[in-house]
Design a protein around this motif. Structure first.
Motif, mmCIF file in Angstrom:
data_model
loop_
_atom_site.group_PDB
_atom_site.id
_atom_site.type_symbol
_atom_site.label_atom_id
_atom_site.label_comp_id
_atom_site.label_asym_id
_atom_site.label_seq_id
_atom_site.Cartn_x
_atom_site.Cartn_y
_atom_site.Cartn_z
ATOM 1 N N PRO A 71 0.812 -1.219 0.000
ATOM 2 C CA PRO A 71 0.000 0.000 0.000
ATOM 3 C C PRO A 71 0.849 1.274 0.000
ATOM 4 N N ALA A 72 1.980 1.260 0.709
ATOM 5 C CA ALA A 72 2.846 2.447 0.743
ATOM 6 C C ALA A 72 3.407 2.762 -0.639
ATOM 7 N N THR A 73 3.721 1.738 -1.423
ATOM 8 C CA THR A 73 4.234 1.941 -2.783
ATOM 9 C C THR A 73 3.145 2.534 -3.666
ATOM 10 N N LEU A 74 1.922 2.076 -3.483
ATOM 11 C CA LEU A 74 0.804 2.569 -4.284
ATOM 12 C C LEU A 74 0.496 4.039 -3.990
ATOM 13 N N THR A 75 0.798 4.498 -2.803
ATOM 14 C CA THR A 75 0.465 5.868 -2.405
ATOM 15 C C THR A 75 1.023 6.900 -3.380
ATOM 16 N N GLY A 76 2.281 6.773 -3.758
ATOM 17 C CA GLY A 76 2.876 7.725 -4.691
ATOM 18 C C GLY A 76 2.223 7.692 -6.062
ATOM 19 N N ILE A 77 1.872 6.506 -6.518
ATOM 20 C CA ILE A 77 1.204 6.356 -7.817
ATOM 21 C C ILE A 77 -0.157 7.041 -7.767
ATOM 22 N N VAL A 78 -0.901 6.795 -6.687
ATOM 23 C CA VAL A 78 -2.234 7.400 -6.543
ATOM 24 C C VAL A 78 -2.122 8.910 -6.340
ATOM 25 N N ASP A 79 -1.082 9.373 -5.627
ATOM 26 C CA ASP A 79 -0.870 10.822 -5.483
ATOM 27 C C ASP A 79 -0.791 11.480 -6.859
ATOM 28 N N THR A 80 -0.015 10.887 -7.757
ATOM 29 C CA THR A 80 0.151 11.432 -9.106
ATOM 30 C C THR A 80 -1.166 11.361 -9.883
ATOM 31 N N LEU A 81 -1.851 10.227 -9.804
ATOM 32 C CA LEU A 81 -3.129 10.083 -10.518
ATOM 33 C C LEU A 81 -4.174 11.069 -10.002
ATOM 34 N N GLU A 82 -4.182 11.298 -8.692
ATOM 35 C CA GLU A 82 -5.129 12.252 -8.113
ATOM 36 C C GLU A 82 -4.760 13.677 -8.528
ATOM 37 N N ARG A 83 -3.473 14.012 -8.451
ATOM 38 C CA ARG A 83 -3.004 15.348 -8.861
ATOM 39 C C ARG A 83 -3.386 15.655 -10.313
ATOM 40 N N ASP A 84 -3.293 14.629 -11.169
ATOM 41 C CA ASP A 84 -3.573 14.820 -12.592
ATOM 42 C C ASP A 84 -5.042 14.635 -12.950
ATOM 43 N N GLY A 85 -5.881 14.402 -11.952
ATOM 44 C CA GLY A 85 -7.321 14.352 -12.171
ATOM 45 C C GLY A 85 -7.873 13.025 -12.675
ATOM 46 N N PHE A 86 -7.121 11.934 -12.547
ATOM 47 C CA PHE A 86 -7.587 10.625 -13.011
ATOM 48 C C PHE A 86 -8.381 9.862 -11.961
ATOM 49 N N VAL A 87 -8.024 10.030 -10.692
ATOM 50 C CA VAL A 87 -8.714 9.324 -9.605
ATOM 51 C C VAL A 87 -9.019 10.299 -8.481
ATOM 52 N N GLU A 88 -9.942 9.867 -7.617
ATOM 53 C CA GLU A 88 -10.229 10.631 -6.404
ATOM 54 C C GLU A 88 -10.217 9.674 -5.227
ATOM 55 N N ARG A 89 -9.826 10.222 -4.093
ATOM 56 C CA ARG A 89 -9.791 9.461 -2.836
ATOM 57 C C ARG A 89 -10.861 10.025 -1.916
ATOM 58 N N HIS A 90 -11.395 9.139 -1.120
ATOM 59 C CA HIS A 90 -12.224 9.605 -0.010
ATOM 60 C C HIS A 90 -12.243 8.543 1.076
ATOM 61 N N ARG A 91 -12.520 8.982 2.278
ATOM 62 C CA ARG A 91 -12.559 8.077 3.433
ATOM 63 C C ARG A 91 -13.872 7.306 3.427
ATOM 64 N N ASP A 92 -13.797 6.061 3.822
ATOM 65 C CA ASP A 92 -14.973 5.218 3.955
ATOM 66 C C ASP A 92 -15.788 5.755 5.131
ATOM 67 N N ALA A 93 -17.070 5.946 4.925
ATOM 68 C CA ALA A 93 -17.931 6.483 5.986
ATOM 69 C C ALA A 93 -18.015 5.531 7.187
ATOM 70 N N ALA A 94 -17.980 4.239 6.922
ATOM 71 C CA ALA A 94 -18.100 3.256 8.007
ATOM 72 C C ALA A 94 -16.799 3.086 8.777
ATOM 73 N N ASP A 95 -15.664 3.266 8.102
ATOM 74 C CA ASP A 95 -14.357 3.101 8.746
ATOM 75 C C ASP A 95 -13.428 4.180 8.202
ATOM 76 N N ARG A 96 -13.276 5.255 8.949
ATOM 77 C CA ARG A 96 -12.515 6.427 8.499
ATOM 78 C C ARG A 96 -11.045 6.107 8.217
ATOM 79 N N ARG A 97 -10.553 4.971 8.705
ATOM 80 C CA ARG A 97 -9.159 4.594 8.423
ATOM 81 C C ARG A 97 -8.989 4.080 7.002
ATOM 82 N N THR A 98 -10.085 3.653 6.385
ATOM 83 C CA THR A 98 -10.033 3.064 5.058
ATOM 84 C C THR A 98 -10.191 4.134 3.979
ATOM 85 N N VAL A 99 -9.269 4.124 3.013
ATOM 86 C CA VAL A 99 -9.320 5.062 1.886
ATOM 87 C C VAL A 99 -9.910 4.349 0.675
#
Length: 173
Positions: A71-99
Motif C-alpha cells: 500500500p505504501a508503494t501505491l500511495t505515490g502512484i495514486v498521489d500522481t493520478l489524483e493530482r492529474d485528475g484521473f482518480v479521487e480518494r475519499h474516506r470510507d464512511a463506516a471506517d474512516r481509516r479506510t481510503v
C-alpha cells in the motif's frame, strides 16, 4: 533496411528466451513512452486505472493487492493520478481509516481510449501482419505466458530438466 541488418548475428543466433526477454523489455519501453507522451500516465498508473475501471470504487489496499505492491508503494502512484485528475480518494464512511479510490470522468475517458487502442489488434510488425504467422506467434506467446505463470520452475531450472544441457523449451542456451 531489413530489421535484422543492424544486429544480424546477435539476433539470428540468440536463444529464444533471450529474444523474448529483449522484445518484452523494448515493448515495455515503447509503451511507457507512449503512455507518458499521449496520456500523461506511467505503466503503473495505467494499471491502477484499469483495475479501478473493472472493480469500481474500491479500497487502496485492494488496489495495492491487485498491483502486487505494498500500500505504501501505491500511495505515490495514486498521489500522481489524483493530482492529474484521473482518480479521487475519499474516506470510507463506516471506517474512516479506510481510503476508497474511484475513477474520475477524466480517468474513465483515458481508460476507454486505452482499452480501444489495445483492442484494435493492429499488427506490431510485418511478420504478425501475416494471419498464419500471427496465429503461430499468438499460440507461442499464450503458451509461454501460461507456462511461466503456472509455477513450472523446472522450465528455468536445469536441475529439473531431463538433460543438464537443455535450457528453456528443451533448447540449448
Amino acid at each position: 533496411m531489413e530489421p535484422l541488418a543492424r544486429f544480424p548475428d546477435l539476433l539470428r543466433n540468440a536463444p529464444m528466451g533471450r529474444l523474448v526477454s529483449v522484445a518484452g523489455h523494448l515493448v515495455d519501453q515503447h509503451w511507457g513512452r507512449y503512455l507518458s507522451e499521449h496520456h500523461g500516465l506511467s505503466t503503473a498508473g495505467m494499471r491502477v486505472l484499469f483495475i479501478l475501471a473493472r472493480a469500481g470504487e474500491t479500497t487502496h489496499r485492494a488496489v495495492a493487492d491487485r498491483c502486487f505492491v505494498r500500500p505504501a508503494t501505491l500511495t505515490g502512484i495514486v498521489d500522481t493520478l489524483e493530482r492529474d485528475g484521473f482518480v479521487e480518494r475519499h474516506r470510507d464512511a463506516a471506517d474512516r481509516r479506510t481510503v476508497q479510490l474511484a475513477l474520475t470522468d477524466k480517468g474513465r475517458e483515458h481508460v476507454q481510449a486505452l482499452f480501444d487502442l489495445i483492442h484494435t489488434d493492429t499488427p506490431l510488425t510485418s511478420v504478425d501482419a501475416d494471419p498464419a504467422k500471427r496465429a503461430v506467434i499468438r499460440e507461442f506467446l499464450t503458451e509461454l505466458i501460461v507456462t511461466m505463470s503456472d509455477g513450472e520452475e523446472n522450465r528455468l531450472n536445469p536441475s529439473h530438466q531431463e538433460s543438464d544441457e537443455a535450457g528453456p523449451g528443451g533448447r540449448t542456451c
